[in-house]
Design an enzyme around this catalytic site. Structure first.
Site, PDB file in Angstrom:
ATOM      1  N   LYS A 192       0.886  -1.176   0.000  1.00  0.00           N
ATOM      2  CA  LYS A 192       0.000   0.000   0.000  1.00  0.00           C
ATOM      3  C   LYS A 192       0.913   1.212   0.000  1.00  0.00           C
ATOM      4  O   LYS A 192       1.426   1.632   1.033  1.00  0.00           O
ATOM      5  CB  LYS A 192      -0.890  -0.019   1.252  1.00  0.00           C
ATOM      6  N   GLU A 267       9.478   1.888  11.075  1.00  0.00           N
ATOM      7  CA  GLU A 267      10.535   2.871  10.791  1.00  0.00           C
ATOM      8  C   GLU A 267       9.856   4.227  10.784  1.00  0.00           C
ATOM      9  O   GLU A 267       9.086   4.532   9.872  1.00  0.00           O
ATOM     10  CB  GLU A 267      11.183   2.591   9.432  1.00  0.00           C
ATOM     11  N   CYS A 301      14.087  10.983   6.459  1.00  0.00           N
ATOM     12  CA  CYS A 301      13.882  10.617   7.866  1.00  0.00           C
ATOM     13  C   CYS A 301      15.159  10.803   8.674  1.00  0.00           C
ATOM     14  O   CYS A 301      15.109  11.140   9.843  1.00  0.00           O
ATOM     15  CB  CYS A 301      13.372   9.192   7.980  1.00  0.00           C
ATOM     16  N   GLU A 399       9.534  17.256  14.193  1.00  0.00           N
ATOM     17  CA  GLU A 399      10.018  16.912  12.847  1.00  0.00           C
ATOM     18  C   GLU A 399       9.331  17.819  11.818  1.00  0.00           C
ATOM     19  O   GLU A 399       8.109  17.841  11.729  1.00  0.00           O
ATOM     20  CB  GLU A 399       9.716  15.449  12.528  1.00  0.00           C
TER      21      GLU A 399
HETATM   22  P1  NAD Z   1       2.425   8.855   7.048  1.00  0.00           P
HETATM   23  O1  NAD Z   1       2.561   8.210   8.380  1.00  0.00           O
HETATM   24  O2  NAD Z   1       1.460   9.952   6.896  1.00  0.00           O
HETATM   25  O3  NAD Z   1       2.041   7.774   5.925  1.00  0.00           O
HETATM   26  C1  NAD Z   1       2.834   6.630   5.671  1.00  0.00           C
HETATM   27  C2  NAD Z   1       1.954   5.549   5.046  1.00  0.00           C
HETATM   28  O4  NAD Z   1       0.994   5.124   6.014  1.00  0.00           O
HETATM   29  C3  NAD Z   1       1.141   6.015   3.841  1.00  0.00           C
HETATM   30  O5  NAD Z   1       1.103   4.978   2.885  1.00  0.00           O
HETATM   31  C4  NAD Z   1      -0.232   6.248   4.433  1.00  0.00           C
HETATM   32  O6  NAD Z   1      -1.263   6.112   3.502  1.00  0.00           O
HETATM   33  C5  NAD Z   1      -0.297   5.137   5.460  1.00  0.00           C
HETATM   34  N1  NAD Z   1      -1.264   5.356   6.551  1.00  0.00           N
HETATM   35  C6  NAD Z   1      -1.683   6.526   7.070  1.00  0.00           C
HETATM   36  N2  NAD Z   1      -2.589   6.302   8.052  1.00  0.00           N
HETATM   37  C7  NAD Z   1      -2.733   4.961   8.159  1.00  0.00           C
HETATM   38  C8  NAD Z   1      -3.517   4.115   8.991  1.00  0.00           C
HETATM   39  N3  NAD Z   1      -4.338   4.607   9.904  1.00  0.00           N
HETATM   40  N4  NAD Z   1      -3.400   2.774   8.846  1.00  0.00           N
HETATM   41  C9  NAD Z   1      -2.564   2.253   7.922  1.00  0.00           C
HETATM   42  N5  NAD Z   1      -1.808   3.010   7.091  1.00  0.00           N
HETATM   43  C10 NAD Z   1      -1.876   4.352   7.225  1.00  0.00           C
HETATM   44  O7  NAD Z   1       3.908   9.306   6.656  1.00  0.00           O
HETATM   45  P2  NAD Z   1       4.347  10.166   5.396  1.00  0.00           P
HETATM   46  O8  NAD Z   1       3.937  11.585   5.651  1.00  0.00           O
HETATM   47  O9  NAD Z   1       3.932   9.483   4.154  1.00  0.00           O
HETATM   48  O10 NAD Z   1       5.942  10.027   5.465  1.00  0.00           O
HETATM   49  C11 NAD Z   1       6.776  10.877   6.173  1.00  0.00           C
HETATM   50  C12 NAD Z   1       7.179  10.271   7.521  1.00  0.00           C
HETATM   51  O11 NAD Z   1       7.854   9.033   7.314  1.00  0.00           O
HETATM   52  C13 NAD Z   1       8.148  11.126   8.298  1.00  0.00           C
HETATM   53  O12 NAD Z   1       7.777  11.158   9.649  1.00  0.00           O
HETATM   54  C14 NAD Z   1       9.476  10.400   8.127  1.00  0.00           C
HETATM   55  O13 NAD Z   1      10.443  10.639   9.125  1.00  0.00           O
HETATM   56  C15 NAD Z   1       9.038   8.992   8.112  1.00  0.00           C
HETATM   57  N6  NAD Z   1      10.052   8.141   7.483  1.00  0.00           N
HETATM   58  C16 NAD Z   1      10.773   7.281   8.267  1.00  0.00           C
HETATM   59  C17 NAD Z   1      11.772   6.496   7.705  1.00  0.00           C
HETATM   60  C18 NAD Z   1      12.554   5.536   8.544  1.00  0.00           C
HETATM   61  O14 NAD Z   1      13.136   4.635   7.979  1.00  0.00           O
HETATM   62  N7  NAD Z   1      12.599   5.690   9.864  1.00  0.00           N
HETATM   63  C19 NAD Z   1      12.006   6.557   6.323  1.00  0.00           C
HETATM   64  C20 NAD Z   1      11.258   7.438   5.561  1.00  0.00           C
HETATM   65  C21 NAD Z   1      10.280   8.211   6.152  1.00  0.00           C
END
Ligand code: NAD
Length: 513
Positions: A192, A267, A301, A399
């Site tokens: 997804k 992550e 991230c 962040e």
């Molecule tokens: P997000 O949490 O908004 O979304 C991530 C994914 O989760 C998307 O596919 C979204 O559709 C899905 N999602 C959202 N709500 C959900 C739910 N209730 N149930 C299941 N899935 C759900 O994050 P984003 O804005 O897309 O990405 C940015 C974030 O990701 C930042 O906080 C960044 O630090 C983090 N990030 C972490 C790493 C790591 O390896 N630690 C790597 C890249 C990004």
């Protein structure tokens, strides 16, 4: 003012042959949602809708999981020799490599990442597949011998249908990071991808088909997190969820998965410190900390978004840093000279701009601070630097996930560590010093899953990747990914006399009543 690249064709740039619609890929077929629902996908330069993507919900997740489950229980994939799976994954890597320019073009258009950096990410995606293709053929498992009595061995098995939920920053590369090990170990998957950036994910279907992945092993459902993502997390036939995204989403998923006792890999977000001591190689430290927060548009991230600088060099560091940040080239994503492109989506742009306004009330602005000169529209943000940021400031604690950095002075090593550890996050840390003892002592005491000493974020794929505190749960990377996607069943075999304490053979007269 930031240096800008003026391209007359800039905002009108559109890659050739864009898909007319982005669909799901379920059981080897491209399909729409049962109810026909779709959502808008925007490009971050014009913020106009350029395509509709099918919006999946519970019905599509049910179909995708059923297909993946069938491929797992009845299909060949989990039963192939590791070498045979490895061959397919190497073909995936070859195909990704051979299409790197097209992949980068689409990724850059959809996400706003500078084209040269999107190209690097496409190549890294191929490398992820190659790495796990090699790892599963080299894989050995433990055997434990008890001389003359017993032998015990680990029977490593794929677990089943893995649910993979990914964010919009470097989407294709982050998808490969989960797909590579999940498939290499013999699982089947439902991916997804993030709803802001579904374009590059739509290329996987063709790549996997051409590489010879059996039908139903890879399934893709597009849609909103609260709908498609939520249904995947709550599906009883999905025993594993690998999630990358925001810490608050991770918390919600953790709670939603709890009734099903799923395996979770999380992550999450970061607010990583770069600690620069007075004895550091200042040229290298300035270059690395500029790259560390402004590469990938700051949507990274592991960005070193808090720079802690020892007082003796603080003024010089801030002056040099601000000058260099002002010179970072903001430009159209497809322009090869661009160093910072457009942020992914207007919602995210508004969030980053709001933090810049907050920062202006909390600290001293020394570079950037808003929309760069020459870009009246699109999600462009000038590389922004705040100095004298107190640890209580929101721009120190939260962040931002954009090209915005907070610089804070410190006097002693102890104070540097206290500041470094003074957030809820613990993903990465960067330490700049030429004092060997201090480098290791600080590295070992800092609350971060990964530390780089006198280095930018350069990661060997064998090393563990993951965060502590609010930055994550569990580690992926190298063998840790193999461990996450497999069950290590212990098999115990008696070699000598059967070791049987005898119950139930007492003489009749001894029996109690
Ligand atoms: P997000 O949490 O908004 O979304 C991530 C994914 O989760 C998307 O596919 C979204 O559709 C899905 N999602 C959202 N709500 C959900 C739910 N209730 N149930 C299941 N899935 C759900 O994050 P984003 O804005 O897309 O990405 C940015 C974030 O990701 C930042 O906080 C960044 O630090 C983090 N990030 C972490 C790493 C790591 O390896 N630690 C790597 C890249 C990004």
């Amino acid at each position: 003012m930031s240096t800008t690249s003026h391209d007359p064709a800039g905002s009108g740039y559109v890659p050739a042959d864009l898909p007319r619609r982005i669909q799901h890929y379920i059981d080897g077929e491209l399909v729409d949602s049962a109810d026909g629902a779709s959502f808008d996908v925007l490009d971050p330069v014009s913020n106009a809708t350029y395509v509709q993507a099918a919006a999946g919900g519970k019905a599509e997740i049910d179909r995708a999981v059923a297909a993946a489950r069938r491929a797992f229980t009845e299909g060949p994939w989990p039963r192939l020799l590791p070498r045979e799976r490895s061959r397919v994954l190497h073909r995936v890597a070859d195909l990704v490599e051979s299409r790197d320019a097209r992949l980068a073009e689409l990724e850059s258009f959809d996400s706003g990442l500078p084209i040269t950096q999107a190209l690097g990410q496409a190549r890294r995606a191929a490398e992820n597949f190659r790495f796990f293709a090699d790892l599963v053929v080299a894989q050995t498992d433990d055997t434990f011998k008890v001389p003359g009595r017993q032998i015990n061995y680990v029977n490593r098995k794929p677990i089943g249908v893995a649910g993979l939920i990914t964010p919009w920053n470097t989407p294709f590369m982050l998808e490969s990071w989960k797909l590579g090990p999940a498939l290499a170990t013999g699982n089947t998957v439902v991916l997804k991808p993030a709803e802001f950036t579904p374009l590059s994910a739509s290329l996987w279907a063709e790549i996997f088909e051409e590489a010879g992945l059996p039908r139903g092993v890879f399934n893709l459902v597009n849609g909103l997190g609260e709908e498609a993502g939520d249904a995947l997390v709550k599906h009883p036939d999905v025993p594993l969820i690998s999630f990358t995204g925001e810490s608050s989403t991770g918390q919600l998923i953790f709670a939603n998965a709890a009734p099903y006792l799923k395996g979770l890999s999380m992550e999450l977000g970061g607010k990583s410190p770069a600690i620069v001591f007075a004895d550091a190689d200042l040229d290298a430290a300035v270059d690395a900390t500029i790259f560390g927060v402004f590469s990938l548009n700051g949507e990274r991230c592991t960005a070193g978004s808090r720079i802690l600088v020892q007082r003796e060099i603080y003024d010089e560091f801030v002056a040099r840093y601000a000058t260099q940040a002002e010179a970072v080239r903001v430009g159209y994503p497809h322009d090869a000279a661009t160093e910072v492109g457009a942020l992914v989506h207007p919602e995210h742009y508004e969030k980053v701009m709001a933090y810049i306004q907050i920062g202006k009330t909390e600290a001293r602005l020394v570079a950037g601070g808003g929309r760069p000169h020459g870009f009246a529209t699109g999600n462009f943000v000038a590389p922004t630097v705040f100095a004298d940021v107190p640890p209580t400031a929101r721009i120190f604690q939260e962040e931002i996930f954009g090209p915005v950095v907070a610089i804070t002075p410190f006097d002693t090593e102890a104070e540097a560590l206290e500041l470094a550890n003074d957030t809820r996050y613990g993903l990465a840390a960067y330490v700049w010093t030429n004092d060997l003892k201090r480098a290791h002592n600080v590295a070992q005491a800092v609350e971060a899953g990964m530390v780089w000493l006198n280095s930018n974020n350069v990661r060997d794929l064998r090393t563990p990747f993951g965060g502590v505190k609010a930055s994550g749960l569990g580690h992926e990377g190298g063998y840790r990914s193999i461990d996450f996607y497999t069950d290590q069943q212990a098999v115990h075999i008696t070699l000598g006399q059967v070791h049987n304490p005898t119950f139930g053979k007492a003489a009749d007269g001894d029996r109690g009543h």
